[in-house]
Enzyme design. Sequence first.
Site: not given
Length: 729
Positions: A40, A141
């Site tokens: 990432k 989240d």
Amino acid sequence: MADTRLLQGRYRLLDLIGRGGMGEVWRARDESLGRQVAVKCLKPTGPKADRELGHGLRARFRREAQVAAALQHHGVTVVHDFGDADGVLFLVMELLEGRNLSQLLDDNDGRPLPVGEVEEIAAQLAAALAYTHEQSVVHRDLKPANIVRCLDGTVKICDFGIARLGHDIGFTAKITGTGIAMGTPHYMSPEQIGGGHLDERSDLYSLGCVLYEIATGAPPFDLGDTWSILVGHRDTAPEPPAGQRGELPGYLDEVILTLLAKEPEDRPRSARELAALIGTGRAAHTSAPLPGRPSARPGLAPPGGELPLPAWARGMTAGPKAAPAPAPDVPHPALTTAWTRGWPPAPSPAAPGQEHTDLEAQSAEARRLSAAGRWTDACEAHRRVTAGRARVLGPDHPDTLTARYELGYALSRAGRDVAALQEYEQAAAGRERVLGALHPDTLAARQETAYVLGRLGRHAEAHGMYTAVLAGREHTLGPEHPDTLRCRHDLAFSLGRLGRLEESHRAAEEVAAARARVLGPGHRDTLVTRYEVGYALGRLGRWSEALEVYGAVAGARAQSLGADHPDTLAARYETGISLGRLGRSEEALHLYRALLADRTRLGGPEDLETLRARHGLGVNLGRLGRWPEALAEAEQVLAGRERVLGPDHPDTLVARREAAVCLGWLGRWPEALDAYRKVAETRERLLGPGHTEVLAAREDEARCLEQLGRVQEAAALHRQVAALRARLG
């Protein structure tokens, strides 16, 4: 092309698999270890971007790395590495093979998942959240797109990008900005919407939204605009999921509604409690209300039908529930041009078509054999790949050197340390010529060289090499990078093998503290170093402290890795050693009986670790004076090790000596003498007459001769041992 891009000369980006607000996720290959990973990358801010926002994004990404790296649980994505490559922050994670829950719903044309799958996903997510919350981490989240069901059925929580440490709220508040609520509208808790205090129960609310969606096909407040969604979460009671899907078990309907309670105190107190509720419900399959928990409260209609939208939500859109990943061949200018400019140059052109394809297939097969633990076959496969790449690409091509490194690893795992040393030395020398002495791949090869030197008993050489590698790691990565800490751990280990026990203990304590800061106290690497601290304490005779350390490590490993994980079982074994050394043999005996049962169940009666547990059992039976039982255990261990390891293996000789000790205590001195003499003769043949273990075995033999009344022979043997000790200093 993306496949020419390297991060820090190690992670080769292959294709784009996801894009989000913070950056991109790539499928990549770790060239050092020959495995595929997910990388990432944090999207850098442009020159006109707000500097404070850019700093906040980068700080959030670093926090993601630190939080995620501290988590070690089968229900959480594993983080391997993180760093900064020419201003591009990146996080290296395990590459998950599977589909996220949003994709599973799409695959099912928006229909809910089968009830059994919903129950299994709920149970696994509750267990994973119980672990993360006990590490003081709140995700903040949780949504279907951040939960992946792997091909083997394992469910994993991903992307702790806006998670925060429960004990570090102030730091994260600075990162996110005052008044900015983070999250995704469909899955936000009422307290998150209102900008209030968040704790683990906010994650439980989000989990309720996720379970509602996979159980019914839509989130609980699937309304047309952000304002309506937010008001629904805050003030409207959800429709019971069983009302939309009659076959849902009553307990599951109650669990979901309880998770969606507006007030945090009306939800389960913890994910651990939730896991217990789900387990009980699945077992009983009852529709009775959950004890002590009210159902969701009736909705509170806003006066006049309106509520002011929170300031932070103005202009916010609900957005798609899950954006599909772009096709791998779609170029992305931010990464494929500006992001990568100035990185290490691409490797030399690939080999001619068919031969190159054949080599890649052979390499894949070699890695498959390694992954399966078939080390003898893997050695030959890796050797063919190394030779082929050297012929086609040249001996110093990075791919050739990677193949040689992998060959060294396979040889080491196969117990062929001399051959492994040769391969690692060649790989290190080649990488130094091509990449430089301080390149991470060069240092990795040097570190593995040091490891094999230690395995060969060449501890002084290993220590010198670890010292040099550590200097390079600190210079290029800093003192607390995970790779630097790994080298510091190995250096502490080598100090212990050199007999520098106090230094070894201090070094291990320092590394354990540093790893706890960087990775977290429950991280697997932290616990490995704590284990080494326990070993050093034992060698220093500080067994009470060693017992405390080993017990803590065993407990932490059981929690994060599972009770049956080999690392957990190893810590339990050392706990037994400490108990025995402290004279608490009854407790040690109880521990070893349980450990033996677990090892037998997992590996079979002649697995080497099963035999090791049986050896510990026998030793403690002897300490309790139960010599017939102790002898029976020692003879079983001896027979098993002879079959598995051969008669000359060091562990076989330890078992033979233990049998001799038992025979002596039972007064069977002629048999004991035969056993002691066989141990001494074998060790002398293998190690030489002056080795300390040989001299100890000869002294055992002399004492046995004394018990048989053969005093003159015993005296002569004692003199012989004393002369050898004097000559060797």
